[in-house]
Design a protein around this motif. Structure first.
Motif, PDB file in Angstrom:
ATOM      1  N   ALA A   4       0.810  -1.222   0.000  1.00  9.63           N
ATOM      2  CA  ALA A   4       0.000   0.000   0.000  1.00  9.63           C
ATOM      3  C   ALA A   4       0.844   1.272   0.000  1.00  9.63           C
ATOM      4  N   LYS A   5       1.964   1.255   0.727  1.00 11.16           N
ATOM      5  CA  LYS A   5       2.733   2.488   0.921  1.00 11.16           C
ATOM      6  C   LYS A   5       4.074   2.497   0.195  1.00 11.16           C
ATOM      7  N   GLY A   6       4.461   1.351  -0.345  1.00 10.03           N
ATOM      8  CA  GLY A   6       5.722   1.287  -1.076  1.00 10.03           C
ATOM      9  C   GLY A   6       6.945   1.150  -0.184  1.00 10.03           C
ATOM     10  N   LYS A   7       6.734   1.077   1.126  1.00 13.52           N
ATOM     11  CA  LYS A   7       7.838   0.899   2.079  1.00 13.52           C
ATOM     12  C   LYS A   7       7.357  -0.005   3.201  1.00 13.52           C
ATOM     13  N   ALA A   8       8.290  -0.811   3.702  1.00 11.83           N
ATOM     14  CA  ALA A   8       7.955  -1.666   4.843  1.00 11.83           C
ATOM     15  C   ALA A   8       7.856  -0.804   6.104  1.00 11.83           C
ATOM     16  N   PRO A   9       7.007  -1.186   7.043  1.00 16.60           N
ATOM     17  CA  PRO A   9       6.937  -0.445   8.310  1.00 16.60           C
ATOM     18  C   PRO A   9       8.285  -0.479   9.036  1.00 16.60           C
ATOM     19  N   VAL A  10       8.544   0.528   9.839  1.00 13.80           N
ATOM     20  CA  VAL A  10       9.763   0.577  10.643  1.00 13.80           C
ATOM     21  C   VAL A  10       9.665  -0.450  11.774  1.00 13.80           C
ATOM     22  N   ILE A  11       8.517  -0.514  12.403  1.00 18.22           N
ATOM     23  CA  ILE A  11       8.275  -1.425  13.521  1.00 18.22           C
ATOM     24  C   ILE A  11       7.668  -2.725  12.971  1.00 18.22           C
ATOM     25  N   PRO A  12       8.249  -3.880  13.304  1.00 21.11           N
ATOM     26  CA  PRO A  12       7.720  -5.151  12.792  1.00 21.11           C
ATOM     27  C   PRO A  12       6.297  -5.439  13.303  1.00 21.11           C
ATOM     28  N   LEU A  13       5.573  -6.245  12.542  1.00 21.36           N
ATOM     29  CA  LEU A  13       4.180  -6.554  12.841  1.00 21.36           C
ATOM     30  C   LEU A  13       3.971  -7.034  14.278  1.00 21.36           C
ATOM     31  N   THR A  14       4.777  -7.971  14.741  1.00 18.29           N
ATOM     32  CA  THR A  14       4.560  -8.516  16.091  1.00 18.29           C
ATOM     33  C   THR A  14       4.615  -7.420  17.148  1.00 18.29           C
ATOM     34  N   GLU A  15       5.517  -6.462  16.980  1.00 20.35           N
ATOM     35  CA  GLU A  15       5.631  -5.361  17.941  1.00 20.35           C
ATOM     36  C   GLU A  15       4.477  -4.374  17.791  1.00 20.35           C
ATOM     37  N   ARG A  16       4.065  -4.067  16.549  1.00 19.82           N
ATOM     38  CA  ARG A  16       2.923  -3.156  16.334  1.00 19.82           C
ATOM     39  C   ARG A  16       1.655  -3.761  16.926  1.00 19.82           C
ATOM     40  N   LEU A  17       1.502  -5.068  16.755  1.00 21.01           N
ATOM     41  CA  LEU A  17       0.348  -5.781  17.303  1.00 21.01           C
ATOM     42  C   LEU A  17       0.332  -5.699  18.827  1.00 21.01           C
ATOM     43  N   GLU A  18       1.472  -5.900  19.457  1.00 23.15           N
ATOM     44  CA  GLU A  18       1.574  -5.839  20.921  1.00 23.15           C
ATOM     45  C   GLU A  18       1.274  -4.426  21.435  1.00 23.15           C
ATOM     46  N   ILE A  19       1.771  -3.421  20.746  1.00 22.34           N
ATOM     47  CA  ILE A  19       1.505  -2.027  21.140  1.00 22.34           C
ATOM     48  C   ILE A  19       0.006  -1.745  21.071  1.00 22.34           C
ATOM     49  N   VAL A  20      -0.611  -2.071  19.940  1.00 25.32           N
ATOM     50  CA  VAL A  20      -2.033  -1.780  19.745  1.00 25.32           C
ATOM     51  C   VAL A  20      -2.892  -2.574  20.731  1.00 25.32           C
ATOM     52  N   ARG A  21      -2.549  -3.839  20.954  1.00 24.26           N
ATOM     53  CA  ARG A  21      -3.289  -4.671  21.920  1.00 24.26           C
ATOM     54  C   ARG A  21      -3.233  -4.082  23.326  1.00 24.26           C
ATOM     55  N   SER A  22      -2.165  -3.365  23.632  1.00 24.75           N
ATOM     56  CA  SER A  22      -1.969  -2.814  24.975  1.00 24.75           C
ATOM     57  C   SER A  22      -2.713  -1.507  25.215  1.00 24.75           C
ATOM     58  N   VAL A  23      -3.266  -0.925  24.178  1.00 24.64           N
ATOM     59  CA  VAL A  23      -4.021   0.329  24.323  1.00 24.64           C
ATOM     60  C   VAL A  23      -5.365  -0.001  24.973  1.00 24.64           C
ATOM     61  N   ARG A  24      -5.707   0.720  26.028  1.00 27.67           N
ATOM     62  CA  ARG A  24      -6.898   0.370  26.815  1.00 27.67           C
ATOM     63  C   ARG A  24      -8.211   0.491  26.047  1.00 27.67           C
ATOM     64  N   PHE A  25      -8.244   1.238  24.958  1.00 34.91           N
ATOM     65  CA  PHE A  25      -9.472   1.401  24.172  1.00 34.91           C
ATOM     66  C   PHE A  25      -9.737   0.218  23.251  1.00 34.91           C
ATOM     67  N   VAL A  26      -8.735  -0.630  23.071  1.00 35.68           N
ATOM     68  CA  VAL A  26      -8.810  -1.750  22.127  1.00 35.68           C
ATOM     69  C   VAL A  26      -9.203  -3.029  22.863  1.00 35.68           C
ATOM     70  N   ASP A  27     -10.277  -3.670  22.390  1.00 41.29           N
ATOM     71  CA  ASP A  27     -10.721  -4.927  22.992  1.00 41.29           C
ATOM     72  C   ASP A  27     -10.044  -6.134  22.357  1.00 41.29           C
ATOM     73  N   ALA A  28      -9.710  -6.024  21.075  1.00 36.70           N
ATOM     74  CA  ALA A  28      -9.024  -7.114  20.374  1.00 36.70           C
ATOM     75  C   ALA A  28      -8.255  -6.533  19.201  1.00 36.70           C
ATOM     76  N   ALA A  29      -7.187  -7.229  18.812  1.00 40.19           N
ATOM     77  CA  ALA A  29      -6.409  -6.814  17.644  1.00 40.19           C
ATOM     78  C   ALA A  29      -6.396  -7.979  16.660  1.00 40.19           C
ATOM     79  N   PHE A  30      -6.468  -7.626  15.382  1.00 38.35           N
ATOM     80  CA  PHE A  30      -6.590  -8.595  14.299  1.00 38.35           C
ATOM     81  C   PHE A  30      -5.540  -8.251  13.252  1.00 38.35           C
ATOM     82  N   VAL A  31      -4.810  -9.246  12.764  1.00 37.24           N
ATOM     83  CA  VAL A  31      -3.822  -8.997  11.715  1.00 37.24           C
ATOM     84  C   VAL A  31      -4.533  -9.005  10.368  1.00 37.24           C
TER      85      VAL A  31
END
Length: 144
Positions: free
Chosen positions: A48-75
């Motif tokens: 989509a963006k032509g560049k890989a994310p700086v932060i790997p998926l597993t870490e982005r998933l863990e960050i988002v899952r840890s946000v109190r507003f999020v009930d579940a995270a889906f890849v």
């Protein structure tokens, strides 16, 4: 009287997590009973963006899952949001208002109208974006 349980879906790359991401998730959670954050895979983000994310998926998933507003995270691994809907079954999808009135936003609205899913846009945080942060980081790396 039946109570409705409104499931929301907030897709994003969530790279270099910043206050704009937090604001989207906070606003999204205020509009639904259960919030699923869709974290775009590294491959999809690159496509989509032509560049890989700086932060790997597993870490982005863990960050988002840890946000109190999020009930579940889906890849999110497919570009078709209706296909994602088949897997997650949400009632409303949240996007930044930079999508409103664009061809991709119009397609999103048309596609989701066929399955009764609402599209809600939130203000895009213009002064902070992952693209801007990445540009600054790239500049620092190139000057080092």
């Amino acid at each position: 009287m039946t109570q409705t349980h409104r499931v929301g879906y907030a897709p994003g790359v969530y790279d270099l997590f910043h206050v704009g991401h937090l604001n989207i998730l906070r606003h999204a959670r205020s509009q639904c009973d259960y919030l699923v954050a869709g974290v775009v895979s590294d491959e999809m983000a690159t496509q989509a963006k032509g560049k890989a994310p700086v932060i790997p998926l597993t870490e982005r998933l863990e960050i988002v899952r840890s946000v109190r507003f999020v009930d579940a995270a889906f890849v999110e691994t497919v570009p078709d949001k209706l296909e994602t809907w088949q897997q997650v079954r949400f009632d409303v999808i949240f996007k930044g208002d930079d999508w409103r009135g664009t061809s991709k936003g119009d397609k999103l609205e048309r596609d989701f109208a066929t399955v009764g899913v609402d599209v809600i846009y939130f203000p895009y945080t213009v002064h902070t974006s992952s693209s801007l942060l990445r540009k600054v980081l790239d500049g620092l790396a190139n000057s080092a």
